[in-house]
Design a protein around this motif. Structure first.
Motif, PDB file in Angstrom:
ATOM      1  N   TYR A 166     116.013 -15.184  51.289  1.00 48.50           N
ATOM      2  CA  TYR A 166     115.744 -14.666  49.949  1.00 48.50           C
ATOM      3  C   TYR A 166     114.534 -15.373  49.344  1.00 48.50           C
ATOM      4  N   ASP A 167     113.861 -14.679  48.443  1.00 45.88           N
ATOM      5  CA  ASP A 167     112.657 -15.215  47.809  1.00 45.88           C
ATOM      6  C   ASP A 167     113.051 -16.071  46.602  1.00 45.88           C
ATOM      7  N   VAL A 168     113.588 -17.247  46.904  1.00 48.74           N
ATOM      8  CA  VAL A 168     114.039 -18.187  45.871  1.00 48.74           C
ATOM      9  C   VAL A 168     113.194 -19.454  45.967  1.00 48.74           C
ATOM     10  N   TRP A 169     112.564 -19.838  44.858  1.00 49.02           N
ATOM     11  CA  TRP A 169     111.658 -20.981  44.840  1.00 49.02           C
ATOM     12  C   TRP A 169     112.026 -21.949  43.724  1.00 49.02           C
ATOM     13  N   LEU A 170     111.776 -23.220  44.019  1.00 46.99           N
ATOM     14  CA  LEU A 170     111.860 -24.266  43.003  1.00 46.99           C
ATOM     15  C   LEU A 170     110.461 -24.865  42.846  1.00 46.99           C
ATOM     16  N   ASP A 171     109.884 -24.734  41.635  1.00 46.40           N
ATOM     17  CA  ASP A 171     108.559 -25.265  41.345  1.00 46.40           C
ATOM     18  C   ASP A 171     108.674 -26.330  40.269  1.00 46.40           C
ATOM     19  N   LYS A 223     111.111  -5.325  42.397  1.00 48.13           N
ATOM     20  CA  LYS A 223     111.360  -4.737  41.074  1.00 48.13           C
ATOM     21  C   LYS A 223     111.888  -5.759  40.070  1.00 48.13           C
ATOM     22  N   TRP A 224     112.568  -6.791  40.546  1.00 47.40           N
ATOM     23  CA  TRP A 224     113.175  -7.779  39.654  1.00 47.40           C
ATOM     24  C   TRP A 224     112.601  -9.166  39.907  1.00 47.40           C
ATOM     25  N   TYR A 225     112.331  -9.859  38.808  1.00 49.97           N
ATOM     26  CA  TYR A 225     111.967 -11.276  38.874  1.00 49.97           C
ATOM     27  C   TYR A 225     112.795 -11.988  37.811  1.00 49.97           C
ATOM     28  N   ALA A 226     113.429 -13.087  38.183  1.00 51.05           N
ATOM     29  CA  ALA A 226     114.235 -13.853  37.239  1.00 51.05           C
ATOM     30  C   ALA A 226     113.981 -15.334  37.446  1.00 51.05           C
ATOM     31  N   SER A 227     113.911 -16.086  36.347  1.00 51.72           N
ATOM     32  CA  SER A 227     113.720 -17.531  36.461  1.00 51.72           C
ATOM     33  C   SER A 227     114.442 -18.248  35.333  1.00 51.72           C
ATOM     34  N   GLY A 228     114.836 -19.477  35.625  1.00 47.96           N
ATOM     35  CA  GLY A 228     115.368 -20.387  34.626  1.00 47.96           C
ATOM     36  C   GLY A 228     114.521 -21.646  34.636  1.00 47.96           C
ATOM     37  N   ALA A 234     110.558 -27.882  35.446  1.00 45.69           N
ATOM     38  CA  ALA A 234     111.046 -27.322  36.711  1.00 45.69           C
ATOM     39  C   ALA A 234     111.425 -25.864  36.488  1.00 45.69           C
ATOM     40  N   ARG A 235     111.108 -25.039  37.485  1.00 48.61           N
ATOM     41  CA  ARG A 235     111.397 -23.605  37.394  1.00 48.61           C
ATOM     42  C   ARG A 235     112.089 -23.135  38.668  1.00 48.61           C
ATOM     43  N   LEU A 236     113.248 -22.544  38.519  1.00 46.48           N
ATOM     44  CA  LEU A 236     113.970 -21.925  39.625  1.00 46.48           C
ATOM     45  C   LEU A 236     113.808 -20.416  39.488  1.00 46.48           C
ATOM     46  N   SER A 237     113.241 -19.763  40.519  1.00 48.66           N
ATOM     47  CA  SER A 237     112.925 -18.342  40.377  1.00 48.66           C
ATOM     48  C   SER A 237     113.395 -17.536  41.586  1.00 48.66           C
ATOM     49  N   TYR A 238     113.604 -16.239  41.314  1.00 48.30           N
ATOM     50  CA  TYR A 238     114.036 -15.304  42.357  1.00 48.30           C
ATOM     51  C   TYR A 238     113.299 -13.986  42.170  1.00 48.30           C
ATOM     52  N   THR A 239     112.768 -13.445  43.263  1.00 47.18           N
ATOM     53  CA  THR A 239     112.145 -12.130  43.272  1.00 47.18           C
ATOM     54  C   THR A 239     112.898 -11.249  44.253  1.00 47.18           C
ATOM     55  N   SER A 240     113.306 -10.071  43.802  1.00 45.81           N
ATOM     56  CA  SER A 240     114.082  -9.185  44.665  1.00 45.81           C
ATOM     57  C   SER A 240     113.232  -8.676  45.825  1.00 45.81           C
ATOM     58  N   GLU A 241     113.888  -8.229  46.872  1.00 43.16           N
ATOM     59  CA  GLU A 241     113.189  -7.808  48.080  1.00 43.16           C
ATOM     60  C   GLU A 241     112.253  -6.637  47.821  1.00 43.16           C
ATOM     61  N   ASP A 242     112.635  -5.737  46.912  1.00 38.02           N
ATOM     62  CA  ASP A 242     111.788  -4.586  46.607  1.00 38.02           C
ATOM     63  C   ASP A 242     110.745  -4.890  45.535  1.00 38.02           C
ATOM     64  N   LEU A 259     112.858 -12.802  32.563  1.00 34.92           N
ATOM     65  CA  LEU A 259     113.417 -11.687  33.323  1.00 34.92           C
ATOM     66  C   LEU A 259     112.420 -10.536  33.249  1.00 34.92           C
ATOM     67  N   THR A 260     111.910 -10.123  34.416  1.00 32.14           N
ATOM     68  CA  THR A 260     110.926  -9.053  34.479  1.00 32.14           C
ATOM     69  C   THR A 260     111.449  -7.941  35.372  1.00 32.14           C
ATOM     70  N   TYR A 261     111.328  -6.691  34.869  1.00 31.04           N
ATOM     71  CA  TYR A 261     111.807  -5.524  35.613  1.00 31.04           C
ATOM     72  C   TYR A 261     110.670  -4.521  35.739  1.00 31.04           C
ATOM     73  N   LYS A 262     110.400  -4.106  36.979  1.00 32.44           N
ATOM     74  CA  LYS A 262     109.374  -3.098  37.256  1.00 32.44           C
ATOM     75  C   LYS A 262     110.040  -1.929  37.976  1.00 32.44           C
ATOM     76  N   PRO A 263     110.549  -0.958  37.214  1.00 27.88           N
ATOM     77  CA  PRO A 263     111.255   0.156  37.855  1.00 27.88           C
ATOM     78  C   PRO A 263     110.351   1.000  38.744  1.00 27.88           C
ATOM     79  N   ASN A 264     109.057   1.022  38.432  1.00 24.01           N
ATOM     80  CA  ASN A 264     108.074   1.709  39.267  1.00 24.01           C
ATOM     81  C   ASN A 264     106.714   1.070  39.025  1.00 24.01           C
ATOM     82  N   ALA A 265     105.695   1.606  39.652  1.00 24.45           N
ATOM     83  CA  ALA A 265     104.362   1.002  39.576  1.00 24.45           C
ATOM     84  C   ALA A 265     103.725   1.142  38.204  1.00 24.45           C
TER      85      ALA A 265
END
Length: 373
Positions: A132-137, A184-189, A174-182, A213-219
């Protein structure tokens, strides 16, 4: 000729600084044994933005008011930002180091120790999960709040909105983030040192929190929600601040784009109080793309901070400002953009100076030359 001489002298001074910065960043980068010379993992980049801002009020004060933190010099050619950056990235590790100078850096980093006042960005991140696209920065990072950045070519307008100038451009923590495989979703704490801080305020031992929290339902659509919760003062003078930023960006057709945003914040009026001082900002920006080289944009916003939480204009009824602007961007080449703007401010009190007298209104014209390299 005197003006031209000053301009050449300032550019020469800033150019020497920029060359030194590029050299230092390069040496630092090649010290990494995992990224030898010629490695695809390393990327070097830079940005230079020069500008000239004319104030039609003909004020003898060559600075914009206290609520302006970018393009705040008037009646003289200036550099808003000169920045050199090196980035390192593999599938499991990423790092960024950037140093900067210019009026943007001097205004936004003034509260930091001198050793940090040229530190535009310094962070390192590790991917936590293979599947999964999970990062700690951790480190000094661009802010998770807002749709405008310090890089002019990333914005639709020349000057920044009052909204952007009075919310964080950068943050440390510190930032913990996740980007969905497609995608469309990006979330971070986030766990942060404070409201646009590298170093915590003196006497402050309480970390701040944030989310994005960022949502991109389409382009064509981007929806974003960001927040900040924390105390940006010493523990002794603690006042909890709660802030939320929302924006939507829409590609309406091949030519028209739109951004709508709304900020609202609340801070305790004194330690332990159940009463809060509130400020808010609605904004709308529209862009018309005529061609790959030419585009136009208009912006309208209103900023109200009646209790002077963020903007202390020294008036009895706090701060209230309406602003409009019209912009044109012309790409001279792939990496060089000429940006021009006419902007009108209408204040609810006399925040400006016109012919050495207080004034409610201000009209400015700004031209900027932006170079990415």
């Amino acid at each position: 000729m005197k003006c031209a001489g000053n301009w050449v002298s300032k550019l020469a001074s800033e150019s020497r600084w920029l060359c030194l910065t590029l050299g230092l960043v390069t040496v630092d980068s090649y010290a990494n044994e995992e990224a030898p010379k010629g490695s695809d993992h390393l990327q070097f980049s830079g940005y230079l933005e020069t500008y000239y801002l004319h104030d039609f009020n003909e004020s003898s004060v060559n600075r914009r008011p206290i609520f302006t933190y970018s393009h705040n010099q008037t009646e003289k050619p200036s550099i808003n930002l000169a920045m050199a950056k090196v980035a390192f990235k593999t599938n499991q590790l990423r790092a960024n180091l950037a140093l900067g100078s210019g009026s943007y850096m001097r205004a936004n980093y003034a509260a930091e120790p001198s050793a940090f006042q040229n530190l535009f960005e310094a962070n390192i991140g590790v991917k936590l999960l293979d599947s999964y696209d999970v990062w700690l920065d951790v480190g000094v990072m661009p802010s998770h709040i807002g749709f405008e950045s310090a890089i002019g070519t990333e914005n639709w307008t020349v000057t920044r909105s009052i909204l952007a100038d009075n919310s964080p451009y950068f943050e440390t923590g510190a930032r913990l983030s996740y980007t969905s495989e497609d995608g469309k979703w990006y979330a971070s704490g986030l766990l942060l040192n404070g409201w646009q801080r590298i170093q915590r305020p003196e006497g402050n031992t309480t970390p701040s929190l944030g989310h994005q929290l960022t949502y991109k339902p389409n382009a064509n659509i981007t929806l974003n929600s960001s927040s900040f919760v924390g105390n940006d003062k010493s523990d002794r003078h603690r006042k909890m601040r709660y802030f939320h930023h929302f924006y939507g960006q829409y590609q309406l057709n091949d030519y028209l784009s739109l951004i709508t945003g709304f900020d609202i914040g609340a801070e305790q009026n004194e330690r332990g109080s159940h009463k809060y001082n509130v400020w808010f900002t609605p904004i709308v920006v529209a862009k018309y793309t005529h061609s790959d080289r030419l585009s136009f944009a208009v912006r309208a916003e209103y900023y109200r901070d009646k209790d002077a939480v963020i903007v202390d204009a020294g008036t009895t009824d706090g701060f209230g400002m309406t602003s409009y602007s019209a912009n044109m961007d012309l790409k001279l080449s792939k990496d060089i953009t000429l940006k021009t703007e006419l902007r009108k401010y209408e204040g609810e009190d006399k925040y400006f100076v016109e012919n050495n007298r207080a004034s409610r209104d201000s009209l400015t014209a700004t031209t900027a030359l932006c170079v990415n390299f």
